[in-house]
Design a protein around this motif. Structure first.
Motif, PDB file in Angstrom:
ATOM      1  N   ALA A 119      -1.389  -7.185   4.606  1.00  0.00           N
ATOM      2  CA  ALA A 119      -1.346  -6.549   5.923  1.00  0.00           C
ATOM      3  C   ALA A 119      -2.729  -6.523   6.563  1.00  0.00           C
ATOM      4  O   ALA A 119      -2.886  -6.797   7.764  1.00  0.00           O
ATOM      5  CB  ALA A 119      -0.796  -5.132   5.793  1.00  0.00           C
ATOM      6  N   LEU A 120      -3.748  -6.220   5.757  1.00  0.00           N
ATOM      7  CA  LEU A 120      -5.112  -6.229   6.285  1.00  0.00           C
ATOM      8  C   LEU A 120      -5.518  -7.639   6.701  1.00  0.00           C
ATOM      9  O   LEU A 120      -6.125  -7.839   7.765  1.00  0.00           O
ATOM     10  CB  LEU A 120      -6.075  -5.686   5.229  1.00  0.00           C
ATOM     11  N   GLY A 121      -5.176  -8.614   5.865  1.00  0.00           N
ATOM     12  CA  GLY A 121      -5.486  -9.996   6.227  1.00  0.00           C
ATOM     13  C   GLY A 121      -4.778 -10.421   7.493  1.00  0.00           C
ATOM     14  O   GLY A 121      -5.352 -11.134   8.337  1.00  0.00           O
ATOM     15  N   ALA A 122      -3.528  -9.982   7.670  1.00  0.00           N
ATOM     16  CA  ALA A 122      -2.785 -10.328   8.873  1.00  0.00           C
ATOM     17  C   ALA A 122      -3.423  -9.704  10.111  1.00  0.00           C
ATOM     18  O   ALA A 122      -3.521 -10.344  11.174  1.00  0.00           O
ATOM     19  CB  ALA A 122      -1.334  -9.865   8.728  1.00  0.00           C
ATOM     20  N   LEU A 123      -3.860  -8.450   9.991  1.00  0.00           N
ATOM     21  CA  LEU A 123      -4.524  -7.810  11.126  1.00  0.00           C
ATOM     22  C   LEU A 123      -5.787  -8.566  11.523  1.00  0.00           C
ATOM     23  O   LEU A 123      -6.062  -8.745  12.724  1.00  0.00           O
ATOM     24  CB  LEU A 123      -4.866  -6.360  10.771  1.00  0.00           C
ATOM     25  N   LEU A 124      -6.551  -9.003  10.530  1.00  0.00           N
ATOM     26  CA  LEU A 124      -7.758  -9.769  10.829  1.00  0.00           C
ATOM     27  C   LEU A 124      -7.418 -11.117  11.460  1.00  0.00           C
ATOM     28  O   LEU A 124      -8.103 -11.584  12.373  1.00  0.00           O
ATOM     29  CB  LEU A 124      -8.560  -9.984   9.543  1.00  0.00           C
ATOM     30  N   SER A 125      -6.370 -11.740  10.969  1.00  0.00           N
ATOM     31  CA  SER A 125      -6.000 -13.071  11.458  1.00  0.00           C
ATOM     32  C   SER A 125      -5.416 -13.037  12.863  1.00  0.00           C
ATOM     33  O   SER A 125      -5.597 -13.978  13.642  1.00  0.00           O
ATOM     34  CB  SER A 125      -4.991 -13.720  10.504  1.00  0.00           C
ATOM     35  N   LEU A 126      -4.690 -11.994  13.187  1.00  0.00           N
ATOM     36  CA  LEU A 126      -3.984 -11.924  14.465  1.00  0.00           C
ATOM     37  C   LEU A 126      -4.778 -11.203  15.549  1.00  0.00           C
ATOM     38  O   LEU A 126      -4.336 -11.156  16.700  1.00  0.00           O
ATOM     39  CB  LEU A 126      -2.639 -11.231  14.267  1.00  0.00           C
TER      40      LEU A 126
ATOM     41  N   LEU B 179      -6.998 -15.090   6.891  1.00  0.00           N
ATOM     42  CA  LEU B 179      -6.044 -15.949   6.188  1.00  0.00           C
ATOM     43  C   LEU B 179      -6.399 -16.076   4.705  1.00  0.00           C
ATOM     44  O   LEU B 179      -5.509 -16.171   3.854  1.00  0.00           O
ATOM     45  CB  LEU B 179      -6.001 -17.332   6.842  1.00  0.00           C
ATOM     46  N   VAL B 180      -7.699 -16.087   4.403  1.00  0.00           N
ATOM     47  CA  VAL B 180      -8.121 -16.151   2.999  1.00  0.00           C
ATOM     48  C   VAL B 180      -7.590 -14.952   2.228  1.00  0.00           C
ATOM     49  O   VAL B 180      -7.085 -15.079   1.105  1.00  0.00           O
ATOM     50  CB  VAL B 180      -9.666 -16.226   2.911  1.00  0.00           C
ATOM     51  N   MET B 181      -7.679 -13.766   2.835  1.00  0.00           N
ATOM     52  CA  MET B 181      -7.161 -12.565   2.187  1.00  0.00           C
ATOM     53  C   MET B 181      -5.637 -12.544   2.181  1.00  0.00           C
ATOM     54  O   MET B 181      -5.010 -12.108   1.198  1.00  0.00           O
ATOM     55  CB  MET B 181      -7.691 -11.311   2.894  1.00  0.00           C
ATOM     56  N   TRP B 182      -5.033 -13.031   3.225  1.00  0.00           N
ATOM     57  CA  TRP B 182      -3.594 -12.934   3.414  1.00  0.00           C
ATOM     58  C   TRP B 182      -2.816 -13.861   2.474  1.00  0.00           C
ATOM     59  O   TRP B 182      -1.871 -13.444   1.798  1.00  0.00           O
ATOM     60  CB  TRP B 182      -3.270 -13.257   4.865  1.00  0.00           C
ATOM     61  N   VAL B 183      -3.209 -15.135   2.409  1.00  0.00           N
ATOM     62  CA  VAL B 183      -2.386 -16.130   1.713  1.00  0.00           C
ATOM     63  C   VAL B 183      -2.874 -16.428   0.288  1.00  0.00           C
ATOM     64  O   VAL B 183      -2.215 -16.033  -0.685  1.00  0.00           O
ATOM     65  CB  VAL B 183      -2.263 -17.412   2.545  1.00  0.00           C
ATOM     66  N   PRO B 184      -4.007 -17.132   0.105  1.00  0.00           N
ATOM     67  CA  PRO B 184      -4.366 -17.484  -1.274  1.00  0.00           C
ATOM     68  C   PRO B 184      -4.631 -16.281  -2.170  1.00  0.00           C
ATOM     69  O   PRO B 184      -4.212 -16.255  -3.323  1.00  0.00           O
ATOM     70  CB  PRO B 184      -5.620 -18.351  -1.105  1.00  0.00           C
ATOM     71  N   ALA B 185      -5.321 -15.263  -1.630  1.00  0.00           N
ATOM     72  CA  ALA B 185      -5.567 -14.070  -2.444  1.00  0.00           C
ATOM     73  C   ALA B 185      -4.262 -13.350  -2.755  1.00  0.00           C
ATOM     74  O   ALA B 185      -4.054 -12.857  -3.871  1.00  0.00           O
ATOM     75  CB  ALA B 185      -6.532 -13.133  -1.730  1.00  0.00           C
ATOM     76  N   GLY B 186      -3.348 -13.293  -1.780  1.00  0.00           N
ATOM     77  CA  GLY B 186      -2.062 -12.656  -2.017  1.00  0.00           C
ATOM     78  C   GLY B 186      -1.254 -13.374  -3.081  1.00  0.00           C
ATOM     79  O   GLY B 186      -0.536 -12.735  -3.870  1.00  0.00           O
TER      80      GLY B 186
END
Length: 292
Positions: free
Chosen positions: A229-236, A265-272
Motif C-alpha cells: 500500500a505504501l509503495g502504491a501511494l508512492l507510485s501513484l 514500484l520497487v517496494m510494491w512489486v519485487p519486495a512484496g
C-alpha cells in the motif's frame, strides 16, 4: 548476549548516512570504501567464520549450523556489502529510486538471510567459554531478557517494523533524514533493526512458543499488504513527496515524479513478492511436518 550480538548486525549502518546531493559532481555511481564500514563488515564476517569453525570442530561439520545456513549468512553479508559499499549507496544520495533499492536490500534480502544464517549461535562460539559465560550472564538479567522478548514477539516485531516503515516515509521525517546525517543513520538502523526482529519472529524463532506457522504466514502477508500500500501511494502520487530529491534528480536529467514512482514500484512489486514467497515457504514447511 543475544541482544548485543543481534545489534552487531546493524553496526555497519551506524557509520553510514548520506544526504541528497543537488548535483552529481562527485559522481552518483562511485564505490564508497569507508574504512569504518569495511572494518565492521570484516569484523562480523571474521566473527562468524571463527565461530563456525569452532562449532564444527566440536560438533562436526554441518552440525549446529548447516551448510545451507552458513551460505545464507554469506549471501546476507554480501547483500549488506552491496547496499553500503557499492554505487547503490552513492546513487541513493541522488535518486529516490536507488535509495529505495538500498532500503529493500537491507530489509527484505539481507535481514532474512542473516537470520537464516543463525548468527547468534555462531558468533557466540567465536568467544571463549569464559567470555560466553560472562556475556551470557549479563544478558540473562531480567531487564535484557524482557526487552528481547518484547522485541522478538511476533506481534511486537510486526508492529515495530510497520511503524518504522510508515513513520520514516512521512515527508517531514524522510526529508529530515536526507538533510541530517544523524537522522539518516537512525532511519537505516531502525529499518534494518526492526527487519531483523521481524524476520526472526516469522522464521521459527518465537521465544514463547505461542504462535505457529499460520501466525507467521499471516504476519508476512499483512506486511506485504501494508508495504504494498505504501509503495502504491508512492507510485501513484502525481507529485514528488520529498523536496530534497527534486534538484538532484533534475540535475541528472530525470523527472522527479517518475523517479519516485519507480521507487514505489520497487517496494510494491519485487519486495512484496519476497514476503509472498516467504509465507508460502513457511506454510510449505508446516504441511511437510504434518504429513511426516
Amino acid at each position: 548476549m543475544r541482544a548485543l550480538i543481534a545489534f552487531a548486525a546493524a553496526w555497519p549502518l551506524l557509520a553510514r548516512g548520506h544526504v541528497a546531493e543537488p548535483a552529481p559532481a562527485a559522481g552518483p555511481w562511485r564505490w564508497d570504501f569507508a574504512p569504518w564500514v569495511l572494518a565492521l563488515l570484516a569484523l562480523s564476517a571474521a566473527g562468524y567464520a571463527v565461530g563456525l569453525r569452532r562449532l564444527w570442530r566440536n560438533a562436526g561439520r554441518g552440525r549446529g549450523v548447516a551448510m545451507h545456513q552458513a551460505g545464507c549468512f554469506a549471501l546476507g553479508w554480501f547483500t549488506l556489502l552491496a547496499a553500503l559499499v557499492s554505487p547503490i549507496d552513492a546513487a541513493g544520495g541522488h535518486l529516490f529510486s536507488m535509495h529505495m533499492v538500498q532500503h529493500e536490500l537491507l530489509m527484505v534480502l539481507a535481514a532474512p538471510l542473516l537470520v537464516l544464517g543463525r548468527p547468534l549461535a555462531t558468533w557466540a562460539w567465536a568467544l571463549s567459554p569464559a567470555q560466553r559465560r560472562r556475556v551470557g550472564s549479563l544478558f540473562a538479567r531480567r531487564g535484557w531478557s524482557a526487552a528481547w522478548s518484547a522485541l522478538s514477539d511476533p506481534l511486537g516485531a510486526f508492529a515495530l517494523h510497520a511503524i518504522a516503515l510508515w513513520a520514516w516515509h512521512l515527508p517531514a521525517a524522510f526529508d529530515a533524514a536526507l538533510a541530517h546525517e544523524g537522522w539518516h543513520v537512525a532511519q537505516h538502523v531502525s529499518f534494518l533493526g526492526t527487519a531483523l526482529f521481524f524476520w526472526w519472529s516469522v522464521l521459527g524463532h518465537d521465544p514463547r512458543g505461542r504462535y505457529g506457522p499460520g501466525h507467521a504466514a499471516a504476519s508476512l502477508f499483512a506486511t506485504m499488504m501494508h508495504t504494498g500500500a505504501l509503495g502504491a501511494l508512492l507510485s501513484l502520487a502525481p507529485q514528488p513527496w520529498y523536496a530534497p530529491y527534486v534538484a538532484s534528480t533534475l540535475a541528472l536529467g530525470l523527472d522527479p515524479a517518475q523517479d519516485q514512482q519507480l521507487g514505489g514500484l520497487v517496494m510494491w512489486v519485487p519486495a512484496g513478492l519476497v514476503y509472498v514467497v516467504a509465507a508460502l515457504w513457511v506454510l510449505g514447511r508446516m504441511l511437510t511436518r504434518v504429513r511426516a
